[in-house]
Structures are given as structure tokens and as C-alpha cells.
Design a protein around this motif. Sequence first.
Motif, PDB file in Angstrom:
ATOM      1  N   ARG B  79      38.201  42.358  35.526  1.00 55.66           N
ATOM      2  CA  ARG B  79      38.556  43.493  36.388  1.00 55.66           C
ATOM      3  C   ARG B  79      39.703  43.124  37.329  1.00 55.66           C
ATOM      4  NH1 ARG B  79      34.301  47.238  37.775  1.00 55.66           N
ATOM      5  NH2 ARG B  79      33.181  47.673  35.846  1.00 55.66           N
ATOM      6  N   ALA B  80      39.658  41.896  37.835  1.00 55.25           N
ATOM      7  CA  ALA B  80      40.721  41.458  38.744  1.00 55.25           C
ATOM      8  C   ALA B  80      42.041  41.364  37.984  1.00 55.25           C
ATOM      9  CB  ALA B  80      40.370  40.108  39.366  1.00 55.25           C
ATOM     10  N   TYR B  81      41.973  40.856  36.762  1.00 53.81           N
ATOM     11  CA  TYR B  81      43.200  40.689  35.975  1.00 53.81           C
ATOM     12  C   TYR B  81      43.858  42.033  35.681  1.00 53.81           C
ATOM     13  CZ  TYR B  81      46.356  39.528  32.183  1.00 53.81           C
ATOM     14  OH  TYR B  81      47.474  39.396  31.409  1.00 53.81           O
ATOM     15  N   ARG B  82      43.051  43.031  35.359  1.00 50.37           N
ATOM     16  CA  ARG B  82      43.638  44.299  34.936  1.00 50.37           C
ATOM     17  C   ARG B  82      44.459  44.961  36.050  1.00 50.37           C
ATOM     18  NH1 ARG B  82      41.357  48.272  37.516  1.00 50.37           N
ATOM     19  NH2 ARG B  82      42.745  49.796  36.624  1.00 50.37           N
ATOM     20  N   THR B  83      44.147  44.609  37.283  1.00 47.90           N
ATOM     21  CA  THR B  83      44.898  45.210  38.388  1.00 47.90           C
ATOM     22  C   THR B  83      46.329  44.683  38.455  1.00 47.90           C
ATOM     23  OG1 THR B  83      44.266  43.516  39.980  1.00 47.90           O
ATOM     24  CG2 THR B  83      42.795  45.399  39.792  1.00 47.90           C
ATOM     25  N   THR B  84      46.615  43.598  37.719  1.00 46.18           N
ATOM     26  CA  THR B  84      47.963  43.038  37.775  1.00 46.18           C
ATOM     27  C   THR B  84      48.899  43.688  36.754  1.00 46.18           C
ATOM     28  OG1 THR B  84      47.524  41.315  36.118  1.00 46.18           O
ATOM     29  CG2 THR B  84      46.989  40.793  38.409  1.00 46.18           C
ATOM     30  N   ARG B  87      50.189  50.472  34.120  1.00 48.63           N
ATOM     31  CA  ARG B  87      49.594  51.314  33.085  1.00 48.63           C
ATOM     32  C   ARG B  87      50.694  52.124  32.403  1.00 48.63           C
ATOM     33  NH1 ARG B  87      44.684  55.435  34.251  1.00 48.63           N
ATOM     34  NH2 ARG B  87      43.513  53.562  34.759  1.00 48.63           N
ATOM     35  N   THR B 216      39.194  55.034  38.428  1.00 46.86           N
ATOM     36  CA  THR B 216      40.019  53.908  38.868  1.00 46.86           C
ATOM     37  C   THR B 216      41.211  54.399  39.683  1.00 46.86           C
ATOM     38  OG1 THR B 216      41.533  53.832  36.956  1.00 46.86           O
ATOM     39  CG2 THR B 216      39.446  52.641  36.755  1.00 46.86           C
ATOM     40  N   ARG B 217      41.370  55.713  39.785  1.00 46.15           N
ATOM     41  CA  ARG B 217      42.505  56.251  40.523  1.00 46.15           C
ATOM     42  C   ARG B 217      42.087  57.054  41.753  1.00 46.15           C
ATOM     43  NH1 ARG B 217      44.594  52.884  38.060  1.00 46.15           N
ATOM     44  NH2 ARG B 217      46.566  52.938  36.967  1.00 46.15           N
ATOM     45  N   GLN B 358      30.890  45.885  41.862  1.00 39.40           N
ATOM     46  CA  GLN B 358      30.600  46.376  43.210  1.00 39.40           C
ATOM     47  C   GLN B 358      29.277  45.812  43.715  1.00 39.40           C
ATOM     48  OE1 GLN B 358      30.559  50.660  43.206  1.00 39.40           O
ATOM     49  NE2 GLN B 358      32.747  50.795  42.799  1.00 39.40           N
TER      50      GLN B 358
ATOM     51  N   GLU C  53      40.336  50.642  29.691  1.00 42.75           N
ATOM     52  CA  GLU C  53      41.711  50.318  29.348  1.00 42.75           C
ATOM     53  C   GLU C  53      41.788  49.261  28.251  1.00 42.75           C
ATOM     54  OE1 GLU C  53      43.935  51.072  33.582  1.00 42.75           O
ATOM     55  OE2 GLU C  53      42.330  49.616  33.470  1.00 42.75           O
ATOM     56  N   THR C  55      44.756  46.266  26.746  1.00 44.11           N
ATOM     57  CA  THR C  55      46.089  45.703  26.949  1.00 44.11           C
ATOM     58  C   THR C  55      46.977  46.162  25.794  1.00 44.11           C
ATOM     59  OG1 THR C  55      45.419  43.684  25.807  1.00 44.11           O
ATOM     60  CG2 THR C  55      45.316  43.659  28.210  1.00 44.11           C
TER      61      THR C  55
END
Lengths: 196, 400, 138
Positions: B79-84, B87, B216-217, B358, C53, C55
Amino acid sequence: MNAVAPGFAEPVLAAQATFRTVMEAMARPGTIRRLAGVDAPAPLSPAAAAIALTLLDYETPFWLDAPLAASGEVARFISFHTGARVTADPADAAFAFVAAPAAAPPFTSFAQGSAEYPDRSTTLVLQVADLADGDGMVLRGPGIAGTRQLAASPLPANFLEQLADNRAQFPRGIDILLAASDAVAGMPRSLHVAGG
Amino acid sequence: MYVAVKGGERAIDNAHRLLEQKRRGDPAVPELTLEQISEQLALACDRVMAEGSLYDRELAALAVKQARGDLVEAIFLVRAYRTTLPRFGASEPIDTGAMEIRRRISAAFKDLPGGQVLGPTFDYTHRLLDTTLGESPSPRLRGEGRERSERGEGDSPHSRAPGDPPSPGAFGADLSAQAGRGESSAMPRVTDILGNDGLIEPCPPGEADAPVGDLTRAPLTFPAARDLRLQNLARGDEGFLLALGYSTQRGYGRTHPFAGEIRLGEVEVEFMAEEVGFAVPLGAITVTECQMINQFHGSSTEPPQFTRGYGLAFGHCERKVMAMALVDRALRADDLGEERKGPAQNEEFVLSHSDNVQATGFVEHLKLPHYVDFQSELVLIRRMRAEIAAAGETQREAAE
Amino acid sequence: MAVLAQATTDEIAAALAALGPPPAHVEVRPAETGLVMVRGRIGGDGAPFNLGEATATRCAVQLASGEIGFGYVLGRDGDKARLAALADALWQSADYQMAVEQNVVGPLRARQHARLARSRDETAATKVDFFTLVRGDN
């Protein structure tokens, strides 16, 4: 499909450098920051193009003023490289690019954000011919010790009155980036501006 | 209230070094490769992809390795990685009806068009520990799989991450020889079959270009539409959903479910790239889908018909999508005019507590220093005790 | 493009290498990794919802002769997106289309069909016929 001009040669590094520059410009309103531009279809300025390639993505609709929208090339360039879509409605725009500031629509026609989501307002990128320290506007507010002077032209009609109205609705309101050909200055919504 | 503390840098650095050592374990034992994790702990990777809400097997395997097998920690890492990452946009909705099926069963219909295929399942195994798997290499696989090198594929009929070695496959060539047609028969969804007779409620296709909720938005607000509920459940904690689904079966919001259909396989992902001008095929992903058929329901305007609960998630995760479908159906209590009696029917309760990142964040933050906080409570409790003691003293004096 | 998306990087590279050195081209949009929000449908056939999502990596190259090719692939492999974009550009070029079809797309498609057939056979071997036992009178 016709050729599209290339974007950043080094997308990651260039976008990081541009982001840093724009962030500093916004954090220290009125200071002029050098910015390595990107060649883009006219009349999009190199600095404005670099800002677009850095800040836009598919979730940030953008609006173009009449000179920028005229040929369709600018919109295609920005969309191709960022995935953002152009919008005809300034109130729908996360970013607005203005090549002829004197003819810019009133600030109130852009998205102002809401009390719950003040971030959902438009950031206006005004392409200016001249940007200099010194005689012009007197700025004060967060990020400025005392006051700072800034001169820019051309500027929208009734610029100071519009900025005052914009400031009055804080935390709602638009943010402005003044983009010269190779430099940028920030005018966030928190700014108080008086004539010089 | 949490008040920050400073210090402890050296201890923290040393703790992280120790963690790295412990993660590696005994250096005399060979280090696990990501391919080994991805191939042999495939279902762990699937869970990390589903609940990490990021389809990328290689990253999931890396996260499992880095988290020492702690899947909630691995999900957190993903989850942390996807924020980098930026989209690009949203895909066209995947078509599970066109799935390249590897497993498809129905507990409601014995003879459904296209047939039932068990695929790689734990069902009907005897749950006896297989001690031969403790030997290396496993004797059951020795001598098998030698004809498999041509195929270069594991379970998935689709492309692999580059660099992944071909997997030997557990059964060798003999299994495919038993069928030997290489064709796939049409496998309509069970709900479509019932739907054709009007026996089950339809799922309205929705308006084209209508916005699709994305938690997520924008933060969740209640009541939440079903698109947001399903997004929440698809990335929700399997254990939490399993317990809630189970609770509905035990009477806390009973919905009389039948597993109408469970299917596992690969679906194409297509992305509408504006600059290309058409929907571009990106490749295929593995998903599991569950259609629960639930108790019928009628009203003055509608004849009685079955209702449905839906589960869909990344990877092979049957238990998860079955539980998801039960909870999805339970959450529709208000829509269907049912009385809300069980926790699984309480939308705010379910959706607010389903996310294990969470949840673990809030539960585990309790171990961070709360010294100031606790000190103030300590002072308060001492003062109250002193006051009570003093009041007792006064009373005794008055009595004397 | 579907065939390229499902092929491995090595497969595309080997197939393209067979065509000889590629003509001059530039990356008009260098390979970039990001996310695509994968959507499902409520009930399988209803309104869309956001599943999660994945990649994805994309790249655009332009041949000196003008054709722009796009590579859009799942995963984080920039080389794969670049090669797929090059193959797509070459396919649009009259000089190369036939060669790409015969030496790249055709063989890759055949391999994929073979894999698929194998997997379908494995799956078909687990096909099951349940039958219901008739209950006695008591």
C-alpha cells in the motif's frame, strides 16, 4: 497520428527539479525562481510547459485560454505527456494556463474549492513577459518576512482587486503561478497584495 | 492524545539491523528467491495483491519476503509503495464472463452449461499433512514435469514476469493428456442463466460515463453506494470478512445463501488510452469471483426472485470472495427492505473496520510511547483516591 | 498489441532481433511506470466499481518515417514497454508490417495458443460430473 514534441528528456529528474522549484516559489511568495523550461508548441512558454508536465496527470483537468487553445497543438502536447484532459469549463479545471493575461477571465470563473476541500480549486498559470524584483506589487503574508516587492507584466484586469476578493474567501480561492520564459514566481491564495 | 518523544536513534538503528538478520535467518540455509515465493507461496502473494489492492506478483513476493511472512505487514508495504506511482487512469471493466477459466463450480446447479471444473483446489483433500513435502526435492514431483520445459508456464496460461523461470508444474504432462482438446467451452455465468428466466434480480449496468466511486480519492461517507462498498470489501481483511460472513450464516443477519458460482481464471485488462484512440490490451490478470444466490424476495410490484451477493478479488482467493459476497448481500439489507439485526448488516461498522492497514495502524500505535498521556491519568487517579480518602476521614471524624 | 502484452520481454526482444537492426527511432515518451485502476462490474455484469490497481508501464516511440508506436503493458518492465512500442511502430510502417506480422506477432501468437491449449487441457482434466443420489423411502 502526427508527431508530438518530446517532453522532458529525463522525466523523473526534471519533474523532481521542477516540482522543487514550484514548491519553493509557492512557499516563498514573490521570489523569482529559475526554471529549466521545455520546448513546447507555441504559444505555451517553456516554463509553463515544464510546470504542466510536472504537475498534471489524468486526474487534473486543465483549461487553456483562447491563444493556447487556438491550434489544438498545446492541448495535444499536454494530454499526450501527462494523460490530463482539456476542459472547456474553467470551473472544472485543476489547472488553467493563460498566455494572454490581460484577457484572462475573472478569477471567480475558476474552481474556488469548498470549505471542506479547499484544495479543489484551480491553480492559474499566467504566462508573463516580464518578471522582476522591485517596483510593482508589495506582497505580505505567510512565507514573507515583512514585505516583498514583485513586478510582473502583463497582468489581468483589476488584478489587485481580484486578488483582494480572492484573499477574502480564504481558505477557498485560486493560487497563481507567474511563469516567465525561464522563471516562475508563486502567488498563493494566502497572499495580501498592495499596489507599489 | 499522543505527545511525541525524541531519542533512541541508536537503539532503533540496532533494532532494524537485528530485524534484517532475523529476516534472513540462519545464513547456512539458502536465501529464498522472489520466484520461489511467487511460485510456491502463490496464495500468500495473492492475498497481498488483493488486500494491498495492487496487482503485481513480483512486488507481492518481495513484500512477503521483507515482512518475514507477516501478510498484514506485507500488505502495508505494498500500500505504501503504490502511493509513489502516478495513476494512468482506470481500465475498462473486466469481463468475468469471458474469463479463461481454471476453476468453476456451482453448489446450486449440478449440470450447468460448460460444466464444472475443479481446477487446483484444496476441496476434497483429506487435510492430512504430507510428510513427503518435507523432503527436498519432493519425491512426488521427481521425474515428472520433464516434458514441461516447452511450456514455460505455471498455472497461468498467460505471460509471466520477465526473468521468471518456467515452473515444472506439479502433475507433469499426463494431466493435460487426459483431456487433450486445448479448447474451452463457453461458460456463461450462473446468474445469467437464472437472469434469462427472470428468476434473479438483475444488476443494472449503470449509466455510461457515470462517475465510479473511489475510496482512494475521496473519504468514505455513509450511506455508501454499492460500488464503494465492493471496493472496500475487495481490499478488506480476509479474516474480518470471513468472520462477518460466518456470522450471517449463524443467524446474525441470515440471507440463506447458495454458492451460485465460483470461478477462477484470467481476464484481459484493457485500458482506453486517449492518445492511441482505442482500448489497449495490457495483459491478463488472475481473479476469483463468487456469485452468491440468496433468499428470494418479492414485493407488491415485483414477483418473488432470488437476490445476489457479489465477491471479486485479485488472485486466487476463494474464501475471501465467498465471504465478500455474503457480506455484500448482508449490507444490502436497507436496499431490500430487511431489518438490520446483525453486525454484517451495519454498513458503517463493516466498512470502517474492514481495512487491515488502518486497523493495524490504530491498534499497533498503542505500543508507541504514551508517557505524557499516561502520566496525566496517573495524576488524576491519585488525586481522586486522595479526595475519596480525605472524604472518608472527614466522615469518620464527624461520626466520632 | 494483445499478443505483445502477453509475451515476455525476452520473447519480443528475440523476435525483433530476427528482423535485423531496427530503423532510427526516438522515444517521444520514455518508458514510465504507473498504475491503472482495474474495474470490475457489480454482479459481474452491472455497473462498474473499482477493484484495485495494477502496475503498468507505457512508452511511445516514433520512427524517423513518422509512425508513432505505443507500448502499454502490465508490470514494471520498461524494456518490455519500449520493445512493444517499437514493434507497434514497425507494424504501422508499410516497409515492416509484413515482417512484423510473420516474424514477431505470428510466432508469439502461436506460442501463446500452445500455452493456452495446455492450460485448458489441464483444467479440463478436472471436469467433474456430480450426480445426486436417489433417496430411499425411509
